[in-house]
Design a protein around this motif. Structure first.
Motif, short mmCIF file in Angstrom:
data_model
loop_
_atom_site.label_atom_id
_atom_site.label_comp_id
_atom_site.label_asym_id
_atom_site.label_seq_id
_atom_site.Cartn_x
_atom_site.Cartn_y
_atom_site.Cartn_z
N GLU A 44 -5.88 7.44 -11.43
CA GLU A 44 -4.87 8.47 -11.18
C GLU A 44 -5.01 9.08 -9.78
O GLU A 44 -4.01 9.32 -9.09
N SER A 45 -6.25 9.32 -9.37
CA SER A 45 -6.46 9.91 -8.04
C SER A 45 -6.14 8.91 -6.94
O SER A 45 -5.66 9.28 -5.86
N ASP A 49 -7.74 18.90 -8.21
CA ASP A 49 -8.35 19.34 -9.47
C ASP A 49 -9.33 20.48 -9.23
O ASP A 49 -9.34 21.49 -9.95
N SER A 108 -15.03 16.12 -12.29
CA SER A 108 -14.20 15.28 -13.16
C SER A 108 -14.88 15.07 -14.50
O SER A 108 -14.22 14.73 -15.49
N ALA A 168 -3.76 6.67 -7.10
CA ALA A 168 -2.29 6.66 -6.99
C ALA A 168 -1.79 7.91 -6.28
O ALA A 168 -0.90 7.84 -5.42
N ALA A 169 -2.37 9.07 -6.63
CA ALA A 169 -1.94 10.33 -6.00
C ALA A 169 -2.29 10.32 -4.52
O ALA A 169 -1.50 10.76 -3.67
N TYR A 216 -11.26 14.89 -7.58
CA TYR A 216 -10.10 14.95 -6.70
C TYR A 216 -9.86 16.40 -6.29
O TYR A 216 -9.85 17.31 -7.13
N TRP A 232 -12.52 2.92 -7.02
CA TRP A 232 -11.42 3.70 -6.47
C TRP A 232 -10.75 2.94 -5.32
O TRP A 232 -9.53 2.87 -5.24
N ARG A 262 -7.47 16.54 -14.15
CA ARG A 262 -6.32 15.71 -14.52
C ARG A 262 -6.39 14.32 -13.91
O ARG A 262 -5.73 13.40 -14.38
N PHE A 263 -7.18 14.17 -12.84
CA PHE A 263 -7.19 12.92 -12.09
C PHE A 263 -8.51 12.18 -12.27
O PHE A 263 -9.57 12.67 -11.86
#
Length: 324
Positions: free
Chosen positions: A308-309, A223, A246, A311-312, A220, A255, A303-304
């Motif tokens: 998570e990515s 990141d 990642s 959702a972001a 992401y 995804w 972090r993603f």
């Protein structure tokens, strides 16, 4: 710190600028292109610490005059990110922009006392080695194949050699399969991520039909930008080359399914036999890159992950959908 990003209005450049500004730095974006309209609005609140200069990466007199103003760090992000079609039509330009244009900028950095230079390279530098090794670390022998990969590998070696000759604090980072906010395609970038293509299909009101799952260590963009910021701020990095990834392989199909689950009515799936898809793969599957060096030295990890990515990116997409 005062930092100039060459290629600053491009995809990765904008993400790096956003992170650096959030960390309190002054940022200058140097690029032949203006800010995209959505980015113009987004960055308006940072204009007291953000400057934008339109210019060619080959205009060394203008670059010298700019760097003479005093900068702590330079990020070399201007590049032609070429797939097969651009390779056929712009072979010389790929090498000129991705390698040769860097040399006079590095000379200016040495002459003007720039503290650190970060060269944005690519996982493509590993080339065919990505199919021969289970994990790719910074010591893995590279076997670049495409002209883009060759240019990135050459840029790393050139930057490292100049650092040895002149004592410059020059680093290279290999970015792996980056996707996310501000991604765009154009005359110097014809390899959009699968995630970008999935969102483009959704924006057209179509299902996202993938020709294959598309497994990579997708990263992401925020990141990747944070990792670059860590390296700029680091007092004394121990190495001249760092992987940014990642660190885990997952599919673009996963995804897309995670993103679609957040928006009723959207669909992402593999195309059925004979079913037409406009989504294209760029490069085959390859081993994930190790990020042990970044983790051990700086404590950095992405972090993603996949969910998570998604959702972001969903939150970002709802604000910037018209830009896709």
């Amino acid at each position: 710190m005062k930092i100039v990003i060459f290629g600053g209005t491009g995809f990765v450049g904008l993400n790096v600028a956003e992170v650096l500004l959030a960390r309190g730095h002054e940022v200058t974006l140097y690029d032949r292109k203006q800010l995209p309209a959505g980015a113009e609005r987004f960055f308006a609140d940072h204009r007291e610490r953000l400057s934008i200069i339109q210019g060619e990466i080959t205009d060394i007199e203008r670059i010298d005059a700019l760097v003479k103003q005093g900068f702590d760090a330079i990020i070399l992000g201007a590049a032609i990110t070429a797939g097969d079609q651009l390779e056929r039509t712009t072979t010389s330009s790929i090498l000129e922009i991705n390698v040769m244009a860097q040399m006079p900028i590095l000379s200016v950095a040495i002459r003007r006392g720039v503290r650190r230079v970060i060269n944005l390279s690519s996982a493509s530098a590993y080339g065919a080695a990505g199919q021969r090794y289970p994990v790719l670390d910074e010591e893995t022998p590279c076997d670049p194949v495409s002209f883009y990969a060759i240019s990135k590998f050459t840029s790393e070696r050139s930057v490292a050699r100049l650092a040895e000759l002149w004592g410059g604090d020059f680093l290279s980072v290999r970015l792996s399969a980056v996707f996310g906010p501000w991604e765009q395609i154009g005359k110097v970038r014809d390899t959009p991520s699968l995630q970008f293509q999935i969102l483009a299909a959704f924006a057209r009101g179509e299902p996202a039909l993938l020709p294959a799952p598309g497994i990579k260590d997708w990263t992401y963009a925020p990141d990747a930008a944070e990792a670059v910021a860590v390296l700029i701020e680091a007092e004394r990095p121990r190495h001249r080359l760092y992987n940014i990834s990642s660190g885990a392989a997952w599919s673009a199909l996963q995804w897309g399914e995670a993103f679609a689950a957040l928006h009723p009515g959207l669909e992402c799936r593999l195309a059925s036999p004979g079913e037409k898809t406009f989504i294209k793969l760029h490069g085959g599957d390859r081993a994930p890159m190790s990020v042990k060096r970044m983790a051990d030295e700086f404590g950095w990890r992405a972090r993603f992950g996949c969910v998570e990515s998604a959702a972001a990116m969903s939150a970002w997409w709802m604000q910037h959908k018209e830009g896709i």
